[in-house]
Design an enzyme around this catalytic site. Sequence first.
Site, PDB file in Angstrom:
ATOM      1  N   CYS A   2       7.791   3.203  12.117  1.00 20.06           N
ATOM      2  CA  CYS A   2       8.987   3.514  12.914  1.00 20.06           C
ATOM      3  C   CYS A   2       8.711   3.351  14.410  1.00 20.06           C
ATOM      4  O   CYS A   2       7.570   3.496  14.846  1.00 20.06           O
ATOM      5  CB  CYS A   2       9.398   4.954  12.672  1.00 20.06           C
ATOM      6  N   ARG A  27       6.276  -3.777  14.737  1.00 22.79           N
ATOM      7  CA  ARG A  27       5.649  -2.682  14.000  1.00 22.79           C
ATOM      8  C   ARG A  27       6.095  -2.636  12.546  1.00 22.79           C
ATOM      9  O   ARG A  27       5.478  -1.940  11.745  1.00 22.79           O
ATOM     10  CB  ARG A  27       5.974  -1.347  14.679  1.00 22.79           C
ATOM     11  N   TRP A  75      11.165   2.837   9.230  1.00 26.62           N
ATOM     12  CA  TRP A  75      10.377   2.327   8.106  1.00 26.62           C
ATOM     13  C   TRP A  75      10.523   3.387   7.027  1.00 26.62           C
ATOM     14  O   TRP A  75      10.092   4.521   7.201  1.00 26.62           O
ATOM     15  CB  TRP A  75       8.931   2.196   8.579  1.00 26.62           C
ATOM     16  N   ASN A 101       9.697   9.813  14.293  1.00 27.05           N
ATOM     17  CA  ASN A 101       8.607   9.089  13.618  1.00 27.05           C
ATOM     18  C   ASN A 101       7.714  10.143  12.975  1.00 27.05           C
ATOM     19  O   ASN A 101       7.486  11.192  13.574  1.00 27.05           O
ATOM     20  CB  ASN A 101       7.757   8.316  14.625  1.00 27.05           C
ATOM     21  N   GLY A 102       7.168   9.838  11.814  1.00 20.79           N
ATOM     22  CA  GLY A 102       6.285  10.800  11.148  1.00 20.79           C
ATOM     23  C   GLY A 102       6.904  11.289   9.858  1.00 20.79           C
ATOM     24  O   GLY A 102       7.911  10.734   9.388  1.00 20.79           O
ATOM     25  N   GLU A 482     -13.029  -9.171   4.840  1.00 19.12           N
ATOM     26  CA  GLU A 482     -11.968  -9.301   5.829  1.00 19.12           C
ATOM     27  C   GLU A 482     -11.141 -10.569   5.571  1.00 19.12           C
ATOM     28  O   GLU A 482      -9.914 -10.549   5.652  1.00 19.12           O
ATOM     29  CB  GLU A 482     -12.575  -9.315   7.241  1.00 19.12           C
ATOM     30  N   LYS A 486      -7.175 -10.796   4.836  1.00 17.17           N
ATOM     31  CA  LYS A 486      -6.279 -11.627   5.644  1.00 17.17           C
ATOM     32  C   LYS A 486      -5.419 -12.497   4.735  1.00 17.17           C
ATOM     33  O   LYS A 486      -4.220 -12.575   4.893  1.00 17.17           O
ATOM     34  CB  LYS A 486      -7.104 -12.543   6.529  1.00 17.17           C
ATOM     35  N   GLU A 489      -2.803 -10.389   2.712  1.00 22.62           N
ATOM     36  CA  GLU A 489      -1.758  -9.797   3.547  1.00 22.62           C
ATOM     37  C   GLU A 489      -0.699 -10.814   3.961  1.00 22.62           C
ATOM     38  O   GLU A 489       0.485 -10.507   3.967  1.00 22.62           O
ATOM     39  CB  GLU A 489      -2.369  -9.307   4.871  1.00 22.62           C
ATOM     40  N   HIS A 505     -23.023  -9.803 -12.350  1.00 20.95           N
ATOM     41  CA  HIS A 505     -22.739  -8.490 -12.931  1.00 20.95           C
ATOM     42  C   HIS A 505     -21.267  -8.304 -13.259  1.00 20.95           C
ATOM     43  O   HIS A 505     -20.809  -7.184 -13.454  1.00 20.95           O
ATOM     44  CB  HIS A 505     -23.233  -7.388 -11.979  1.00 20.95           C
ATOM     45  N   LYS A 600       2.519  -2.302  11.580  1.00 26.33           N
ATOM     46  CA  LYS A 600       1.415  -2.537  12.509  1.00 26.33           C
ATOM     47  C   LYS A 600       0.522  -1.317  12.660  1.00 26.33           C
ATOM     48  O   LYS A 600      -0.682  -1.399  12.497  1.00 26.33           O
ATOM     49  CB  LYS A 600       1.966  -2.969  13.869  1.00 26.33           C
TER      50      LYS A 600
HETATM   51  C1  F6R Z   1      -4.975  -5.760   8.639  1.00 25.13           C
HETATM   52  C2  F6R Z   1      -4.564  -4.659   9.439  1.00 25.13           C
HETATM   53  C3  F6R Z   1      -4.769  -3.263   8.933  1.00 25.13           C
HETATM   54  C4  F6R Z   1      -5.293  -2.384  10.065  1.00 25.13           C
HETATM   55  C5  F6R Z   1      -5.408  -0.926   9.617  1.00 25.13           C
HETATM   56  C6  F6R Z   1      -6.009  -0.042  10.693  1.00 25.13           C
HETATM   57  O1  F6R Z   1      -4.711  -6.992   9.198  1.00 25.13           O
HETATM   58  O2  F6R Z   1      -4.076  -4.857  10.509  1.00 25.13           O
HETATM   59  O3  F6R Z   1      -5.626  -3.247   7.838  1.00 25.13           O
HETATM   60  O4  F6R Z   1      -6.544  -2.874  10.445  1.00 25.13           O
HETATM   61  O5  F6R Z   1      -4.136  -0.437   9.290  1.00 25.13           O
HETATM   62  O6  F6R Z   1      -5.295  -0.119  11.883  1.00 25.13           O
HETATM   63  P1  F6R Z   1      -5.949   0.292  13.269  1.00 25.13           P
HETATM   64  O7  F6R Z   1      -7.037  -0.652  13.559  1.00 25.13           O
HETATM   65  O8  F6R Z   1      -4.825   0.243  14.253  1.00 25.13           O
HETATM   66  O9  F6R Z   1      -6.470   1.694  13.083  1.00 25.13           O
END
Ligand code: F6R
Length: 605
Positions: A2, A27, A75, A101-102, A482, A486, A489, A505, A600
């Site tokens: 949000c 976001r 959201w 928000n929250g 990672e 990527k 996602e 294994h 985000k």
């Molecule tokens: C992946 C991504 C998320 C964030 C995670 C932590 O591309 O962006 O996995 O890395 O939500 O977010 P931060 O780094 O803001 O604590």
Amino acid sequence: MCGIVGYIGKRDVAPLLLEGLQRLEYRGYDSAGVVITSPKAAGLKMVKAKGRVRELEARVPKRFTGTTGIAHTRWATHGAPSDENAHPHMSGDEKVAVVHNGIIDNATELRAKLEADGTVFLSETDTEVLVHLIARSEADTLEERVRQALKHVEGTYGIAVLHADFNDRIVVARNGSPVVLGIGEKEMFVASDVAALVAHTRQVVTLDDGEMATIKADDFRTYTTEGSTTTATPTTVEWEAESYDMGGHDTYMHKEISEQPEAVDRVLRGRIDDRFSTVHLGGLNLDAREARGIRRVKILGCGTSYHAGQIGAQMIEELARIPADAEPASEFRYRDPVVDPDTLYVAVSQSGETYDVLAAVQELKRKGARVLGVVNVVGSAIARETDGGVYVHAGPEVCVVSTKCFTNTVVAFGLLALHLGRIRDLSVADGKRIIEGLRKLPAQITEILKTEDEIKALAEQYTDAKSMLFIGRVRGYPVAREASLKLKEVSYIHAEAYPASELKHGPLALIEPAMPTVAIVPDDDLLEKNRAALEEIKARSGKILAVAHQIQEKADHTIVVPKNEDELDPILMGIPLQLFAYHTALALGRDIDKPRNLAKSVTVE
Ligand code: F6R
């Protein structure tokens, strides 16, 4: 997640708020709304819409004028995305409007009580209980009404409240969800994220948990939810409004991948000390004696930041010879961890607001631990909760999917590892070697980015895959993790990462022509072992894409990356795979900057 934006001043507020909401779009959200008033107006005017900000804009009537207002992108948590569930929420008499928000944890029981007293609810949201609680209060001031309502509430909130009978002000409060005030010339702003403010002002005040504020056009004051006055020190936001623009790229993800050479240059700038072959990290607040006393390092983060922490732990073990590991903060906080006074805890977060990380930091601090932060957003909650730390200086990251922040965070860990190493056993020669390696990074990243066309052509050959396996060994394993995150996602192709050493294994059973493997194959002491893994996959007719320092014979395709020092290779090996994920997603027509179901910064549990 949000987003909140609010304004009080002399300007026409609706266009200003809609523009602010657009800046928060990154976001992730599913509905939006705005409520406005002005000192001369008789009441509040509200418009809400499920969907994008442009749908909200289309619904705004012609004569929707005012000089004070609050707006929100929602959201969904409690209740599906809909016009009714979109914020703001208003009381039955249309006098009180709230954006939130929250998550209010005790919303169900508060709602039952209010309904039993005859309150009619118009939405399924947890937020609406707050509106009715404020509306029921008969206190003399809006501040006191909000304070009384918040006393009933358990959970997290960042809220902004507008009241038709007190329309010379906006009252805001924070508990676990960011609230930032923006100070202008005879005008004030409020937002959940500086992104919504920087086009208008760079003077900001970030509220702490348990803090409230009253903003008026020419004045503001901050105080605790208990009512005592607090001192608010404005700070200047470093990031320019232009850093939030697309800068000629089609997506933020592409822009942010391309920005990595300059971003890495920034994280290194002013920190290298050639004379002593070390680095200076001004904000660490850890003197040499304390640093020598550290017996373990425990790194906590979520998602991409957790993966960066895994590489960081490896670097700290290698360069400083301190046992180190990384763990998802979301798991750590729930397993009643043993908090050890000789362990240095490091919280990693791009946003500095991720609730799971913040909660882990707060739990650690409660138990007396020393916690450092490796954070991108200056002045964010985690940056402020920690005892010191390293800013990663990646600049604003708008794309939901993290790329440049990952790279900069890993480089920041390289600096921390070098610093810890040099005050312990790391030799001058090794310190020098690592510094030279760090200095080479921006140019080497530029070299990798130049191979984008080749990577694009490769990605287009893998779009049919239903699932992909990513493997790496020791330094390469977090890179594989990672890269697999990527890909899933942004392209929605299922991807799974495994240590190459674990193939036999279990995961070898998956290998067949339709299951491609991406293998991280650095030229280090494990090269032959990694090659053996490629042979095993090839023998089972598996298709292989290697990321390596030289062409791999057993692989169907190899992306060759420049070699750096062994310890720093993971920083570079992930970058072509960011482009690989990007081009796979592009070929599949995905919404690259806003992948489905993702936000985000995850400021709720
Ligand atoms: C992946 C991504 C998320 C964030 C995670 C932590 O591309 O962006 O996995 O890395 O939500 O977010 P931060 O780094 O803001 O604590």
